[in-house]
Design an enzyme around this catalytic site. Structure first.
Site, mmCIF file in Angstrom:
data_model
loop_
_atom_site.group_PDB
_atom_site.id
_atom_site.type_symbol
_atom_site.label_atom_id
_atom_site.label_comp_id
_atom_site.label_asym_id
_atom_site.label_seq_id
_atom_site.Cartn_x
_atom_site.Cartn_y
_atom_site.Cartn_z
ATOM 1 N N GLN A 8 0.851 -1.190 0.000
ATOM 2 C CA GLN A 8 0.000 0.000 0.000
ATOM 3 C C GLN A 8 0.888 1.242 0.000
ATOM 4 O O GLN A 8 1.711 1.424 0.881
ATOM 5 C CB GLN A 8 -0.889 -0.006 1.244
ATOM 6 C CG GLN A 8 -1.420 1.343 1.716
ATOM 7 C CD GLN A 8 -2.505 1.890 0.831
ATOM 8 O OE1 GLN A 8 -2.205 2.512 -0.179
ATOM 9 N NE2 GLN A 8 -3.752 1.662 1.201
ATOM 10 N N ARG A 35 0.129 4.332 0.586
ATOM 11 C CA ARG A 35 -0.151 5.252 1.689
ATOM 12 C C ARG A 35 0.337 4.641 2.994
ATOM 13 O O ARG A 35 -0.029 3.529 3.356
ATOM 14 C CB ARG A 35 -1.653 5.539 1.764
ATOM 15 C CG ARG A 35 -2.045 6.401 2.958
ATOM 16 C CD ARG A 35 -3.540 6.540 3.085
ATOM 17 N NE ARG A 35 -4.071 7.503 2.154
ATOM 18 C CZ ARG A 35 -5.383 7.760 2.033
ATOM 19 N NH1 ARG A 35 -6.243 7.099 2.783
ATOM 20 N NH2 ARG A 35 -5.804 8.643 1.171
ATOM 21 N N SER A 85 -19.173 7.697 11.061
ATOM 22 C CA SER A 85 -20.065 7.598 9.908
ATOM 23 C C SER A 85 -20.447 6.145 9.645
ATOM 24 O O SER A 85 -21.609 5.840 9.337
ATOM 25 C CB SER A 85 -19.376 8.187 8.672
ATOM 26 O OG SER A 85 -20.156 8.001 7.514
ATOM 27 N N LEU A 120 -20.593 2.037 2.976
ATOM 28 C CA LEU A 120 -21.337 2.233 1.734
ATOM 29 C C LEU A 120 -20.599 1.694 0.522
ATOM 30 O O LEU A 120 -21.218 1.411 -0.505
ATOM 31 C CB LEU A 120 -21.623 3.734 1.547
ATOM 32 C CG LEU A 120 -22.376 4.407 2.704
ATOM 33 C CD1 LEU A 120 -22.611 5.872 2.399
ATOM 34 C CD2 LEU A 120 -23.698 3.692 2.968
ATOM 35 N N GLY A 173 -9.295 -0.097 0.106
ATOM 36 C CA GLY A 173 -10.237 0.188 1.192
ATOM 37 C C GLY A 173 -9.615 0.125 2.579
ATOM 38 O O GLY A 173 -10.316 -0.150 3.566
ATOM 39 N N GLU A 174 -8.307 0.408 2.682
ATOM 40 C CA GLU A 174 -7.667 0.266 3.998
ATOM 41 C C GLU A 174 -8.214 1.263 5.010
ATOM 42 O O GLU A 174 -8.320 0.956 6.199
ATOM 43 C CB GLU A 174 -6.141 0.412 3.885
ATOM 44 C CG GLU A 174 -5.442 0.127 5.206
ATOM 45 C CD GLU A 174 -3.945 -0.101 5.063
ATOM 46 O OE1 GLU A 174 -3.248 -0.029 6.092
ATOM 47 O OE2 GLU A 174 -3.476 -0.358 3.929
ATOM 48 N N ARG A 219 -11.291 2.323 5.235
ATOM 49 C CA ARG A 219 -12.558 1.771 5.714
ATOM 50 C C ARG A 219 -12.316 0.568 6.620
ATOM 51 O O ARG A 219 -13.022 0.360 7.604
ATOM 52 C CB ARG A 219 -13.421 1.366 4.511
ATOM 53 C CG ARG A 219 -14.190 2.515 3.887
ATOM 54 C CD ARG A 219 -14.645 2.192 2.470
ATOM 55 N NE ARG A 219 -13.553 2.327 1.523
ATOM 56 C CZ ARG A 219 -13.401 1.563 0.458
ATOM 57 N NH1 ARG A 219 -14.249 0.580 0.223
ATOM 58 N NH2 ARG A 219 -12.399 1.761 -0.367
ATOM 59 N N ASN A 235 -7.725 1.201 -21.584
ATOM 60 C CA ASN A 235 -8.845 2.133 -21.715
ATOM 61 C C ASN A 235 -8.361 3.581 -21.695
ATOM 62 O O ASN A 235 -8.802 4.413 -22.496
ATOM 63 C CB ASN A 235 -9.848 1.902 -20.579
ATOM 64 C CG ASN A 235 -11.200 2.542 -20.864
ATOM 65 O OD1 ASN A 235 -11.704 2.457 -21.970
ATOM 66 N ND2 ASN A 235 -11.761 3.182 -19.868
ATOM 67 N N ARG A 279 -6.836 4.854 -24.967
ATOM 68 C CA ARG A 279 -7.681 5.008 -26.154
ATOM 69 C C ARG A 279 -7.733 6.464 -26.594
ATOM 70 O O ARG A 279 -7.882 7.377 -25.783
ATOM 71 C CB ARG A 279 -9.106 4.528 -25.858
ATOM 72 C CG ARG A 279 -9.271 3.022 -25.851
ATOM 73 C CD ARG A 279 -10.636 2.640 -25.316
ATOM 74 N NE ARG A 279 -11.699 3.438 -25.914
ATOM 75 C CZ ARG A 279 -12.920 3.528 -25.412
ATOM 76 N NH1 ARG A 279 -13.219 2.908 -24.296
ATOM 77 N NH2 ARG A 279 -13.842 4.252 -26.014
#
Length: 288
Positions: free
Chosen positions: A45, A47, A61, A68, A86-87, A89, A121, A124
């Protein structure tokens, strides 16, 4: 203003003002509830620092609304999972006292294929700037890739990648205008230069669309605002390439004279159409 069709659901749903990377996850993928203790953070990771206060706020939250956006993990050894994205979270969920978290499980081979697909992608030629930004942000969010790493993978300068991603910070009206082709990427960067000043951003956007301002004019408007000039008449004079003064000099030198302003000061330009006219201008200037 009509919503663009190029991105399906419209830019407002794909890229809200506070960019929600949960929209980067395909809703059709199956979400599993995994035990937090069975998930290990990724040692690669990029970060390393996680703001304690921000984690506390996120945990509150999560306690109120739940998670979410599911985490993304890949199967590890001994039945555990390796955290791919998602570390924050994952850490906040532990603070919130959760024992399970929603997660999408992907095989390493699938992750590699998705990463390659996303990189292809972005490369392109028919992709709009905003679509490029979404793909780059997905690489950053779902694969824990730093923007510098993404730049290397794409063979682009890091500043180019950062500038593309910054387009996601545009206000909604500007994103829609960019996607609709009503403004250019250069115009969009001028709007971004007034970030946090919504009234001025809206005024600039209106003038670009309704008055047909060029990118140069948009940049000049930004400079006047940063210099604290608010009087409309003064702003227009500051933006003008020709003034009464330049016209007076032009009449004396018998050539067009214009002003080109920069962030600090600017320059006066004398126009000529041939070497002979240039020599004449030099002679005239020598007499002043």
């Amino acid at each position: 203003m009509s919503k663009p069709s190029g991105l399906g659901r419209g830019l407002d749903s794909l890229i809200p003002n506070n960019f929600d990377s949960s929209l980067l996850v395909d809703k059709s993928e199956r979400v599993q509830n995994l035990f937090i203790k069975d998930i290990n953070p990724n040692p690669e990771q990029p970060r390393r620092h996680f703001d304690t206060q921000a984690l506390e706020e996120l945990s509150r939250s999560i306690q109120r609304f739940g998670i979410l956006q599911p985490l993304i993990v890949t199967p590890g050894k001994d039945g555990n999972y390796l955290l791919v994205a998602g570390e924050r979270r994952w850490r906040a969920s532990q603070i919130a006292g959760l024992t399970k978290v929603p997660a999408i499980v992907r095989e390493e081979k699938e992750l590699e294929q998705l990463e390659i697909s996303l990189i292809e992608n972005v490369q392109r030629v028919d992709l709009s700037p905003l679509e490029q930004a979404i793909s780059i942000e997905r690489l950053h969010q779902q694969f824990n890739m730093s923007y510098n790493d993404i730049a290397v993978r794409l063979g682009k300068a890091a500043t180019t990648i950062n500038n593309i991603v910054r387009l996601l910070q545009l206000p909604e009206e500007a994103r829609v205008a960019l996607q609709d082709g009503k403004i250019t990427e250069g115009h969009a960067r001028a709007v971004l230069a007034l970030k946090g000043q919504s009234t001025k951003q809206r005024a600039l956007l209106d003038n670009i669309i309704k008055e047909g301002w060029s990118v140069r004019q948009a940049e000049q408007f930004v400079q006047t605002q940063k210099r604290g000039i608010v009087d409309t008449a003064v702003v227009k004079k500051q933006m003008a390439a020709e003034t009464e003064e330049t016209k007076s000099v032009a009449k004396r030198l018998k050539t067009r004279v214009t002003i080109k302003r920069t962030a600090k000061g600017g320059k006066i330009e004398l126009h000529f159409k041939s070497d002979e006219e240039l020599e004449r201008l030099i002679d005239e200037l020598g007499k002043l």
